[in-house]
Design an enzyme around this catalytic site. Structure first.
Site, PDB file in Angstrom:
ATOM      1  N   GLY A   1     -10.849  -3.974   2.948  1.00  0.00           N
ATOM      2  CA  GLY A   1     -11.527  -2.849   3.584  1.00  0.00           C
ATOM      3  C   GLY A   1     -11.144  -2.636   5.046  1.00  0.00           C
ATOM      4  O   GLY A   1     -11.663  -1.747   5.715  1.00  0.00           O
TER       5      GLY A   1
ATOM      6  N   ASP B   1       0.807  -1.222   0.000  1.00  0.00           N
ATOM      7  CA  ASP B   1       0.000   0.000   0.000  1.00  0.00           C
ATOM      8  C   ASP B   1       0.841   1.274   0.000  1.00  0.00           C
ATOM      9  O   ASP B   1       0.433   2.298   0.534  1.00  0.00           O
ATOM     10  CB  ASP B   1      -0.973   0.007   1.199  1.00  0.00           C
TER      11      ASP B   1
ATOM     12  N   GLY C   1       1.660   2.817  -2.716  1.00  0.00           N
ATOM     13  CA  GLY C   1       1.359   3.586  -3.922  1.00  0.00           C
ATOM     14  C   GLY C   1       2.136   3.067  -5.127  1.00  0.00           C
ATOM     15  O   GLY C   1       2.387   3.800  -6.077  1.00  0.00           O
ATOM     16  N   LYS C   2       2.488   1.778  -5.085  1.00  0.00           N
ATOM     17  CA  LYS C   2       3.175   1.167  -6.241  1.00  0.00           C
ATOM     18  C   LYS C   2       2.312   1.230  -7.479  1.00  0.00           C
ATOM     19  O   LYS C   2       2.808   1.428  -8.586  1.00  0.00           O
ATOM     20  CB  LYS C   2       3.475  -0.322  -5.987  1.00  0.00           C
ATOM     21  N   GLY C   3       1.003   1.023  -7.276  1.00  0.00           N
ATOM     22  CA  GLY C   3       0.060   1.031  -8.401  1.00  0.00           C
ATOM     23  C   GLY C   3       0.163   2.337  -9.159  1.00  0.00           C
ATOM     24  O   GLY C   3       0.252   2.355 -10.385  1.00  0.00           O
TER      25      GLY C   3
ATOM     26  N   GLN D   1       2.453  -6.316  -2.682  1.00  0.00           N
ATOM     27  CA  GLN D   1       2.809  -6.268  -1.260  1.00  0.00           C
ATOM     28  C   GLN D   1       4.063  -5.390  -1.089  1.00  0.00           C
ATOM     29  O   GLN D   1       4.325  -4.548  -1.928  1.00  0.00           O
ATOM     30  CB  GLN D   1       3.022  -7.674  -0.676  1.00  0.00           C
TER      31      GLN D   1
ATOM     32  N   GLY E   1      -3.975  -5.260  -3.871  1.00  0.00           N
ATOM     33  CA  GLY E   1      -5.001  -4.329  -4.334  1.00  0.00           C
ATOM     34  C   GLY E   1      -4.308  -3.089  -4.838  1.00  0.00           C
ATOM     35  O   GLY E   1      -3.664  -2.386  -4.077  1.00  0.00           O
ATOM     36  N   HIS E   2      -4.367  -2.865  -6.131  1.00  0.00           N
ATOM     37  CA  HIS E   2      -3.703  -1.695  -6.697  1.00  0.00           C
ATOM     38  C   HIS E   2      -4.744  -0.655  -7.067  1.00  0.00           C
ATOM     39  O   HIS E   2      -5.578  -0.877  -7.934  1.00  0.00           O
ATOM     40  CB  HIS E   2      -2.863  -2.092  -7.909  1.00  0.00           C
TER      41      HIS E   2
HETATM   42  P1  IMP Z   1      -1.863 -12.964   2.635  1.00  0.00           P
HETATM   43  O1  IMP Z   1      -0.912 -12.429   1.629  1.00  0.00           O
HETATM   44  O2  IMP Z   1      -3.301 -12.829   2.225  1.00  0.00           O
HETATM   45  O3  IMP Z   1      -1.516 -14.352   3.084  1.00  0.00           O
HETATM   46  O4  IMP Z   1      -1.738 -12.051   3.955  1.00  0.00           O
HETATM   47  C1  IMP Z   1      -0.557 -12.032   4.746  1.00  0.00           C
HETATM   48  C2  IMP Z   1      -0.289 -10.651   5.309  1.00  0.00           C
HETATM   49  O5  IMP Z   1       0.053  -9.770   4.223  1.00  0.00           O
HETATM   50  C3  IMP Z   1      -1.496  -9.992   5.993  1.00  0.00           C
HETATM   51  O6  IMP Z   1      -1.013  -9.177   7.038  1.00  0.00           O
HETATM   52  C4  IMP Z   1      -2.092  -9.138   4.876  1.00  0.00           C
HETATM   53  O7  IMP Z   1      -2.848  -8.062   5.386  1.00  0.00           O
HETATM   54  C5  IMP Z   1      -0.846  -8.664   4.187  1.00  0.00           C
HETATM   55  N1  IMP Z   1      -1.048  -8.327   2.766  1.00  0.00           N
HETATM   56  C6  IMP Z   1      -1.186  -9.180   1.736  1.00  0.00           C
HETATM   57  N2  IMP Z   1      -1.321  -8.506   0.576  1.00  0.00           N
HETATM   58  C7  IMP Z   1      -1.260  -7.195   0.887  1.00  0.00           C
HETATM   59  C8  IMP Z   1      -1.297  -6.005   0.101  1.00  0.00           C
HETATM   60  O8  IMP Z   1      -1.406  -6.018  -1.133  1.00  0.00           O
HETATM   61  N3  IMP Z   1      -1.191  -4.833   0.782  1.00  0.00           N
HETATM   62  C9  IMP Z   1      -1.040  -4.798   2.136  1.00  0.00           C
HETATM   63  N4  IMP Z   1      -0.966  -5.880   2.906  1.00  0.00           N
HETATM   64  C10 IMP Z   1      -1.087  -7.078   2.272  1.00  0.00           C
HETATM   65 MG    MG Z   2      -2.357  -2.477  -2.031  1.00  0.00          MG
END
Ligand code: IMP
Ligand code: MG
Length: 332
Positions: free
Chosen positions: A251, A16, A18-20, A175, A45-46
């Site tokens: 969310g 999160d 702001g890579k997107g 991530q 989520g981008h």
């Molecule tokens: P998972 O990737 O769904 O297994 O989640 C593992 C951890 O990574 C959790 O703390 C999620 O909230 C976090 N996480 C996974 N993808 C993202 C992302 O795109 N942005 C922020 N946190 C993420």
């Molecule tokens: Mg994101």
């Protein structure tokens, strides 16, 4: 250009960052022949603003929004149903999704993976089946894209794609470095490598890596089960509202803390970052007395934006001379 080259965009915090937005700016430049996602799946989520419209993607690389051929690389995991839903959503917005390709050896998320992930209570996962899918990949019991009839028209071999003729690629990370399965705060991590090494494991060789763009926000956020935020502070609540710090996939409210330069510097070193982009300066500017950051585990602060910028540049420059540092707002 005798060989393909690849520029990489990766997060230096907890996702999160702001890579997107940055990947989107780069893809829009017309410089790239292909955009590749190299890790993760629908857990990402981008959020991208294009001509004033908010677009949220989870799996489809941002190249599709700019007519740049795009690939879901073998390092990714794919929920086929969610992928087709996302393609339909993007087509509905007028984008041509026929330029999408999928690595034949990317792994497939099944109903069982999602069910297992939905039982998670310790990590705070996105419940998208990510971890269980990678577990089966490593356990050698997984299903790959080439095993799925509906995906046949999309399949591509990463070796031929990258090495048959010279092309310029943009690798779009998901991530952030501190969620990396090896280097993050295990077990509060995602199930893939999130750094530059993961790009190589999608078929690029080390000589092809060109620019590595690290992306951070000027404060920290984390979403998941551990306690990240060190103290309660009303300014964090303001940052959450102004910066809309809620998970793009789930969310959930993101935990907030001041910029952690120790974490950022380590991440830049581990990834060989050539340019560091500091996002959301306009958000921090809207909160009074919020020009704070951690360095050597201690809290530092200044009175105004200019001193903040100078201090951050100096601290980064001390450890990573030659790394360009650029400051941006939420949208530009
Ligand atoms: P998972 O990737 O769904 O297994 O989640 C593992 C951890 O990574 C959790 O703390 C999620 O909230 C976090 N996480 C996974 N993808 C993202 C992302 O795109 N942005 C922020 N946190 C993420
Ligand atoms: Mg994101």
């Amino acid at each position: 250009m005798e060989t393909s080259i690849v520029d990489v965009v990766i997060g230096m915090q907890y996702g999160d960052e702001g890579k997107g937005k940055i990947a989107n700016q780069m893809a829009a430049s017309g410089e790239y022949d292909y955009v590749v996602r190299f890790n993760g799946g629908g857990n990402a989520g981008h959020t991208i603003y294009l001509n004033g419209e908010k677009i949220v993607t989870h799996l489809v690389p941002c190249g599709v929004l700019h007519g740049v051929p795009s690939v879901i690389g073998n390092g990714c995991v794919i929920n086929t149903q969610k992928l087709f839903e996302e393609l339909e959503y993007l087509e509905g917005l007028g984008f041509d999704t026929s330029i999408l390709k999928i690595a034949e050896n990317a792994h497939i998320i099944t109903r069982d993976h999602i069910d297992e992930d939905s039982k998670d209570t310790t990590i705070g996962t996105t419940r998208t089946g990510n971890g269980p899918c990678y577990k089966d990949k490593v356990g050698r019991t997984g299903i790959r894209a080439k095993d799925v009839p509906e995906l046949q028209p999309y399949l591509v071999n990463m070796h031929s794609l990258i090495h048959s003729s010279p092309k310029k690629f943009l690798a779009e990370g998901a991530q952030g470095y501190w969620l990396d399965i090896d280097f993050g705060d295990y077990p509060y991590v995602t199930s893939s490598n999130t750094g530059v090494g993961a790009v190589l494991n999608n078929g690029f060789n080390y000589q092809q890596i060109w620019n590595v763009v690290g992306v951070i926000k000027c404060y920290s956020t984390y979403v998941g089960a551990k306690d990240y935020q060190q103290v309660h502070d009303d300014r964090f609540e303001k940052l959450r509202e102004i910066g809309q710090e809620y998970g793009a996939t789930t969310g959930r409210p993101r935990q907030i803390d001041w910029l952690n330069l120790d974490e950022v510097i380590t991440a830049c070193q581990m990834n060989g970052v050539t340019k560091l982009i500091v996002n959301k300066m306009d958000v921090l500017a809207q909160v009074e007395n919020a020009w704070d950051w951690y360095k050597d585990g201690k809290l530092h602060f200044v009175d105004d934006e200019a001193s903040f910028v100078n201090n951050i540049r100096k601290e980064i420059g001390n450890v990573l001379p030659g790394t360009l540092v650029q400051f941006q707002g939420q949208l530009h």
